[in-house]
Scaffold this active site. Structure first.
Site, mmCIF file in Angstrom:
data_model
loop_
_atom_site.group_PDB
_atom_site.id
_atom_site.type_symbol
_atom_site.label_atom_id
_atom_site.label_comp_id
_atom_site.label_asym_id
_atom_site.label_seq_id
_atom_site.Cartn_x
_atom_site.Cartn_y
_atom_site.Cartn_z
ATOM 1 N N HIS A 1 0.835 -1.346 0.096
ATOM 2 C CA HIS A 1 0.119 0.228 -0.122
ATOM 3 C C HIS A 1 0.934 1.281 -0.147
ATOM 4 O O HIS A 1 1.724 1.393 0.564
ATOM 5 C CB HIS A 1 -1.057 -0.075 1.334
ATOM 6 N N HIS B 1 0.737 5.722 -1.106
ATOM 7 C CA HIS B 1 0.109 7.141 -1.660
ATOM 8 C C HIS B 1 0.724 7.632 -2.818
ATOM 9 O O HIS B 1 0.915 8.876 -2.793
ATOM 10 C CB HIS B 1 -0.011 7.951 -0.272
ATOM 11 N N HIS C 1 -7.261 8.371 -0.896
ATOM 12 C CA HIS C 1 -6.314 8.100 -0.163
ATOM 13 C C HIS C 1 -5.030 7.350 -0.774
ATOM 14 O O HIS C 1 -3.973 8.020 -0.504
ATOM 15 C CB HIS C 1 -6.992 6.806 0.674
HETATM 16 ZN ZN LIG Z 1 -2.755 4.900 3.714
#
Ligand SMILES: [Zn+2]
Length: 214
Positions: free
Chosen positions: A94, A96, A157
């Site tokens: 994950h 950004h 997000h």
């Molecule tokens: Zn995050």
């Protein structure tokens, strides 16, 4: 892979994300299946400070019974739920990254403007519905969106990618960021032409024998 090798690879992949400019600070997180649970980056420690023993083990039997001197990442829920529910994947990554997150802020899917969109297994990179970070609702939205895809955007997000190993999860994350950058750049010079469903069917067929094999 040994537990120590996985712990080292998680850290190396975190550092690689930073080096590639697809993540910064402590905002990204990585998990890897290990025995009856997951190994995951801790909460709030910068990557350059991470040592193999700082990676947290969380057993599938209970999120609360984690083993480690730090708490697991604040995004534990989706890492845990994805690895528990999807035996076909071993890793969740994950970040950004700027361009992909920009599209997620507009709550847009990345459309089929380039054949590489097939990297995530479908005709787009879908965007999951918004939920507050670190919540089980966000995890539910991601699982619903990832149906048949190995990557998705998270509204307002970031990005999530899943794969059988970290090398592949990172490769997909880099491609997703490139795709978003291409689309945003193309929008600035004209109207991007989106490939037809029929063409994407052909591309997805070719993708079955394309890309990282291991
Ligand atoms: Zn995050």
């Amino acid at each position: 892979m040994s537990e120590l090798a996985i712990r080292k690879e998680i850290i190396a992949t975190c550092l690689k994300m930073e080096e590639l400019g697809i993540n910064q600070g402590t905002s990204g997180n990585i998990s890897h299946r290990f025995e009856e649970g997951i190994l995951i980056t801790p909460s709030g420690i910068s990557y350059d400070m991470l040592k193999p023993e700082d990676i947290v083990f969380v057993p599938f039997s209970s999120k609360k019974d984690y083993i480690g001197k730090y708490a697991p990442s604040s995004e534990l829920d989706f890492h845990f739920d994805l690895l528990k529910e999807k035996p076909e994947i071993n890793c969740v990554l994950h970040n950004h990254s700027t361009y992909a997150t920009s599209m997620a802020i507009c709550r847009m899917d990345i459309p089929a403007h380039h054949y590489m969109v097939g990297v995530a297994g479908g005709k787009k990179i879908p965007c999951a519905e918004y939920a507050t970070f670190g919540t089980s609702q966000l995890s539910k939205n991601i699982i619903k969106t990832l149906d048949g895809y190995s990557a998705c955007l998270l509204a307002n997000h970031g990005v999530i990618t899943t794969a059988i190993n970290l090398k592949k999860a990172l490769w997909i994350a880099i491609e997703v960021e490139n795709l978003a950058k291409q689309y945003i750049t193309a929008k600035q010079v004209g109207n991007p032409v989106i490939l037809s469903d029929k063409e994407m069917d052909k591309i997805l067929e070719k993708f079955k024998s394309y890309g990282l094999k291991k």
